[in-house]
Motif scaffolding. Sequence first.
Motif, mmCIF file in Angstrom:
data_model
loop_
_atom_site.group_PDB
_atom_site.id
_atom_site.type_symbol
_atom_site.label_atom_id
_atom_site.label_comp_id
_atom_site.label_asym_id
_atom_site.label_seq_id
_atom_site.Cartn_x
_atom_site.Cartn_y
_atom_site.Cartn_z
ATOM 1 N N THR A 32 5.966 1.654 6.243
ATOM 2 C CA THR A 32 6.885 0.606 6.680
ATOM 3 C C THR A 32 6.280 -0.323 7.731
ATOM 4 O OG1 THR A 32 7.849 2.021 8.383
ATOM 5 C CG2 THR A 32 8.902 2.054 6.200
ATOM 6 N N ASP A 53 -0.319 -0.169 0.488
ATOM 7 C CA ASP A 53 0.514 0.988 0.150
ATOM 8 C C ASP A 53 0.717 0.975 -1.356
ATOM 9 O OD1 ASP A 53 2.464 2.899 2.061
ATOM 10 O OD2 ASP A 53 3.046 2.779 -0.055
ATOM 11 N N ALA A 55 3.468 1.719 -2.823
ATOM 12 C CA ALA A 55 4.850 1.302 -3.103
ATOM 13 C C ALA A 55 5.079 -0.137 -2.649
ATOM 14 C CB ALA A 55 5.826 2.236 -2.403
ATOM 15 N N SER A 56 5.467 -0.993 -3.580
ATOM 16 C CA SER A 56 5.690 -2.401 -3.237
ATOM 17 C C SER A 56 6.797 -2.569 -2.201
ATOM 18 C CB SER A 56 6.007 -3.216 -4.491
ATOM 19 O OG SER A 56 7.164 -2.716 -5.128
ATOM 20 N N ASN A 57 7.829 -1.707 -2.257
ATOM 21 C CA ASN A 57 8.900 -1.823 -1.260
ATOM 22 C C ASN A 57 8.401 -1.463 0.140
ATOM 23 O OD1 ASN A 57 8.724 0.901 -2.117
ATOM 24 N ND2 ASN A 57 10.825 1.311 -1.480
ATOM 25 N N MET A 58 7.423 -0.592 0.240
ATOM 26 C CA MET A 58 6.845 -0.269 1.549
ATOM 27 C C MET A 58 6.039 -1.451 2.084
ATOM 28 S SD MET A 58 7.911 2.581 2.514
ATOM 29 C CE MET A 58 7.423 4.218 2.904
ATOM 30 N N GLU A 60 6.566 -4.589 1.400
ATOM 31 C CA GLU A 60 7.550 -5.590 1.823
ATOM 32 C C GLU A 60 8.211 -5.194 3.145
ATOM 33 O OE1 GLU A 60 7.911 -8.651 0.629
ATOM 34 O OE2 GLU A 60 6.234 -8.051 -0.650
ATOM 35 N N LYS A 61 8.535 -3.923 3.302
ATOM 36 C CA LYS A 61 9.136 -3.438 4.556
ATOM 37 C C LYS A 61 8.139 -3.597 5.709
ATOM 38 C CE LYS A 61 12.415 -1.315 6.837
ATOM 39 N NZ LYS A 61 13.555 -2.076 7.291
ATOM 40 N N SER A 62 6.869 -3.356 5.420
ATOM 41 C CA SER A 62 5.827 -3.533 6.429
ATOM 42 C C SER A 62 5.775 -4.986 6.900
ATOM 43 C CB SER A 62 4.478 -3.103 5.842
ATOM 44 O OG SER A 62 3.476 -3.167 6.802
ATOM 45 N N ASP A 64 8.243 -7.154 6.699
ATOM 46 C CA ASP A 64 9.497 -7.424 7.418
ATOM 47 C C ASP A 64 9.431 -6.910 8.853
ATOM 48 O OD1 ASP A 64 10.537 -8.608 5.157
ATOM 49 O OD2 ASP A 64 11.743 -6.861 4.580
ATOM 50 N N VAL A 92 -0.271 -4.248 -2.573
ATOM 51 C CA VAL A 92 0.179 -3.031 -3.239
ATOM 52 C C VAL A 92 -1.073 -2.444 -3.880
ATOM 53 C CG1 VAL A 92 1.644 -2.069 -5.052
ATOM 54 C CG2 VAL A 92 2.477 -3.972 -3.637
#
Length: 160
Positions: A32, A53, A55-58, A60-62, A64, A92
Amino acid sequence: MFDLAPQTFYYSLSSLMQIHKAENILEVACGTGKLLSFAMDRKRKECQYLASDIASNMVEKSKDNLRQHFLKYESKLTFEEWCQKQNLHFQVLNAEEPIPKVKPFDRIFCNLALMITPDPLKLLKNMHSHAAKGCLFGVSVWGNKEQNTQHTHKQTVLPH
């Protein structure tokens, strides 16, 4: 609470790896990105930094989380301009697979992720293949030697 748990490992690892002297850094499993601001405050601006990472959501969270840190400085730059100026890139990336078109890294680190990787030895060998001569390579893991077999991979991956 879990997001804050890795702080001690990350601070120690980045300090031991002397990121303030680095030219090209790869962070495997940035998660994150809660601690990315620490690295950005310590690395040289001209140093390339790839936060990755699987995980693409990680990723993006990073972005953010770092964006929230960036907003505190009331810069005239946009976040994207600031990242460009800092030579910070997000990707990613499955660290068990080759990274296309990269300059060898002089610092590679993986904080608290090796033990959850499907094939830790494959990850280590792949990261080693992207290391520049003299690269500092740091990994932190949870648990003691008996609970964590990754403890002994160094002899398998790195030439003596």
